[in-house]
Design an enzyme around this catalytic site. Structure first.
Site, PDB file in Angstrom:
ATOM      1  N   CYS A  95       0.834  -1.202   0.000  1.00  0.00           N
ATOM      2  CA  CYS A  95       0.000   0.000   0.000  1.00  0.00           C
ATOM      3  C   CYS A  95       0.870   1.255   0.000  1.00  0.00           C
ATOM      4  O   CYS A  95       1.803   1.362   0.811  1.00  0.00           O
ATOM      5  CB  CYS A  95      -0.896  -0.039   1.237  1.00  0.00           C
ATOM      6  SG  CYS A  95      -1.691   1.517   1.651  1.00  0.00           S
ATOM      7  N   GLU A  96       0.589   2.181  -0.892  1.00  0.00           N
ATOM      8  CA  GLU A  96       1.400   3.388  -0.960  1.00  0.00           C
ATOM      9  C   GLU A  96       1.135   4.348   0.206  1.00  0.00           C
ATOM     10  O   GLU A  96       1.903   5.294   0.411  1.00  0.00           O
ATOM     11  CB  GLU A  96       1.181   4.117  -2.286  1.00  0.00           C
ATOM     12  CG  GLU A  96      -0.194   4.720  -2.469  1.00  0.00           C
ATOM     13  CD  GLU A  96      -0.340   5.423  -3.813  1.00  0.00           C
ATOM     14  OE1 GLU A  96      -1.127   6.365  -3.885  1.00  0.00           O
ATOM     15  OE2 GLU A  96       0.338   5.022  -4.789  1.00  0.00           O
ATOM     16  N   HIS A  97       0.087   4.100   0.965  1.00  0.00           N
ATOM     17  CA  HIS A  97      -0.227   4.981   2.091  1.00  0.00           C
ATOM     18  C   HIS A  97       0.495   4.573   3.370  1.00  0.00           C
ATOM     19  O   HIS A  97       0.918   5.430   4.145  1.00  0.00           O
ATOM     20  CB  HIS A  97      -1.740   4.998   2.341  1.00  0.00           C
ATOM     21  CG  HIS A  97      -2.521   5.478   1.161  1.00  0.00           C
ATOM     22  ND1 HIS A  97      -3.670   4.847   0.720  1.00  0.00           N
ATOM     23  CD2 HIS A  97      -2.292   6.491   0.295  1.00  0.00           C
ATOM     24  CE1 HIS A  97      -4.134   5.471  -0.346  1.00  0.00           C
ATOM     25  NE2 HIS A  97      -3.325   6.469  -0.635  1.00  0.00           N
ATOM     26  N   HIS A  98       0.637   3.255   3.598  1.00  0.00           N
ATOM     27  CA  HIS A  98       1.247   2.784   4.835  1.00  0.00           C
ATOM     28  C   HIS A  98       2.418   1.818   4.606  1.00  0.00           C
ATOM     29  O   HIS A  98       3.048   1.384   5.565  1.00  0.00           O
ATOM     30  CB  HIS A  98       0.196   2.079   5.711  1.00  0.00           C
ATOM     31  CG  HIS A  98      -0.975   2.945   6.037  1.00  0.00           C
ATOM     32  ND1 HIS A  98      -2.162   2.882   5.345  1.00  0.00           N
ATOM     33  CD2 HIS A  98      -1.134   3.913   6.979  1.00  0.00           C
ATOM     34  CE1 HIS A  98      -3.007   3.764   5.847  1.00  0.00           C
ATOM     35  NE2 HIS A  98      -2.413   4.399   6.832  1.00  0.00           N
ATOM     36  N   GLN A 136      -4.957  -0.426  -4.998  1.00  0.00           N
ATOM     37  CA  GLN A 136      -5.526  -1.507  -5.804  1.00  0.00           C
ATOM     38  C   GLN A 136      -6.212  -0.958  -7.043  1.00  0.00           C
ATOM     39  O   GLN A 136      -6.151  -1.549  -8.126  1.00  0.00           O
ATOM     40  CB  GLN A 136      -6.504  -2.333  -4.965  1.00  0.00           C
ATOM     41  CG  GLN A 136      -7.069  -3.538  -5.710  1.00  0.00           C
ATOM     42  CD  GLN A 136      -7.928  -4.410  -4.828  1.00  0.00           C
ATOM     43  OE1 GLN A 136      -7.691  -4.513  -3.615  1.00  0.00           O
ATOM     44  NE2 GLN A 136      -8.927  -5.051  -5.392  1.00  0.00           N
ATOM     45  N   HIS A 164      -6.117  -6.113   2.307  1.00  0.00           N
ATOM     46  CA  HIS A 164      -5.197  -5.025   2.606  1.00  0.00           C
ATOM     47  C   HIS A 164      -4.803  -5.070   4.078  1.00  0.00           C
ATOM     48  O   HIS A 164      -5.657  -4.920   4.966  1.00  0.00           O
ATOM     49  CB  HIS A 164      -5.857  -3.672   2.283  1.00  0.00           C
ATOM     50  CG  HIS A 164      -6.104  -3.478   0.819  1.00  0.00           C
ATOM     51  ND1 HIS A 164      -5.476  -2.487   0.085  1.00  0.00           N
ATOM     52  CD2 HIS A 164      -6.888  -4.147  -0.058  1.00  0.00           C
ATOM     53  CE1 HIS A 164      -5.876  -2.553  -1.171  1.00  0.00           C
ATOM     54  NE2 HIS A 164      -6.738  -3.559  -1.283  1.00  0.00           N
ATOM     55  N   CYS A 166      -3.313  -2.884   5.666  1.00  0.00           N
ATOM     56  CA  CYS A 166      -3.539  -1.599   6.326  1.00  0.00           C
ATOM     57  C   CYS A 166      -4.912  -1.577   7.002  1.00  0.00           C
ATOM     58  O   CYS A 166      -5.151  -0.766   7.902  1.00  0.00           O
ATOM     59  CB  CYS A 166      -3.401  -0.434   5.357  1.00  0.00           C
ATOM     60  SG  CYS A 166      -4.522  -0.466   3.961  1.00  0.00           S
TER      61      CYS A 166
END
Length: 205
Positions: A95-98, A136, A164, A166
């Site tokens: 995940c590019e956020h976490h 995704q 996910h 996250c």
């Protein structure tokens, strides 16, 4: 000069923009100290080196060109023009956020227009995009757009099912929940019967 593929434009980012391996290992050591660990204790002495080496593999998709993978196609298909579907392509992304794992499988289909791809090429395209920081939704569209642009088939369909971490490991902690995303091009977008056929075959167990 070596380059890394940019995840949104597929244009290379020059290596001069990248920190050195030494800098990357030092950054890992900073994070270890930030979480309250002692990077000098026996079990962690080699951790920065190992993490950087692991990142080279986990995020190896930045150094691969998906368009180059699809350069070779085959025209001797004996008139075959029905759906080609490769399903249950297992992948792990992040995940590019976490920067925590996304674990899932992809189902990819296309309707040939005189040319076909080697089946392993489809799985490789999924793997290349998975080995980058992702959402995704973006990954689903990237796989579909790349195949559509390289092959110009009558239609392309991509479905991704994934869990996910996250969501499973932090925040709401909904372990076991999955997310489904789709992308449809050409006949799969315009023909409800083709779309339904793809969905039925992709999810058939």
């Amino acid at each position: 000069m070596d380059a890394i593929a940019d995840k949104t434009t597929n244009q290379p980012v020059l290596d001069e923009a990248r920190p050195s391996r030494t800098e990357a290992e030092a950054a890992v050591e900073v994070l270890l100290r930030w979480i309250g660990e002692n990077p000098k204790r026996e079990g962690l002495i080699d951790t920065p080196r190992r993490v950087v080496k692991a990142f080279e593999e986990i995020y190896g998709g930045y150094r691969q060109d998906p368009a180059a993978v699809l350069e070779r196609t085959f025209e001797e298909v004996a008139g075959y023009d029905e759906m080609v579907l490769v399903r249950d392509i297992d992948f792990t992304s992040h995940c590019e956020h976490h920067m925590v794992p996304i674990i899932g499988r992809a189902h990819v289909a296309y309707l040939p227009e005189g040319r076909v791809l080697g089946l392993s090429k489809i799985a490789r395209i999924v793997d290349i995009y998975a080995r980058r920081l992702q959402t995704q939704e973006a990954m689903t569209e990237q796989v579909a757009a790349m195949i559509d642009g390289a092959l110009t088939p009558r239609g392309v369909a991509v479905m991704i099912e994934a869990e996910h971490m996250c969501m499973s490991m932090r925040g709401i902690r909904t372990k076991g929940s999955s997310t489904v995303t789709t992308a449809f091009y050409g006949a799969f977008r315009n023909d409800a019967a083709q779309q339904a056929r793809f969905t039925t075959l992709a999810l058939k167990r």
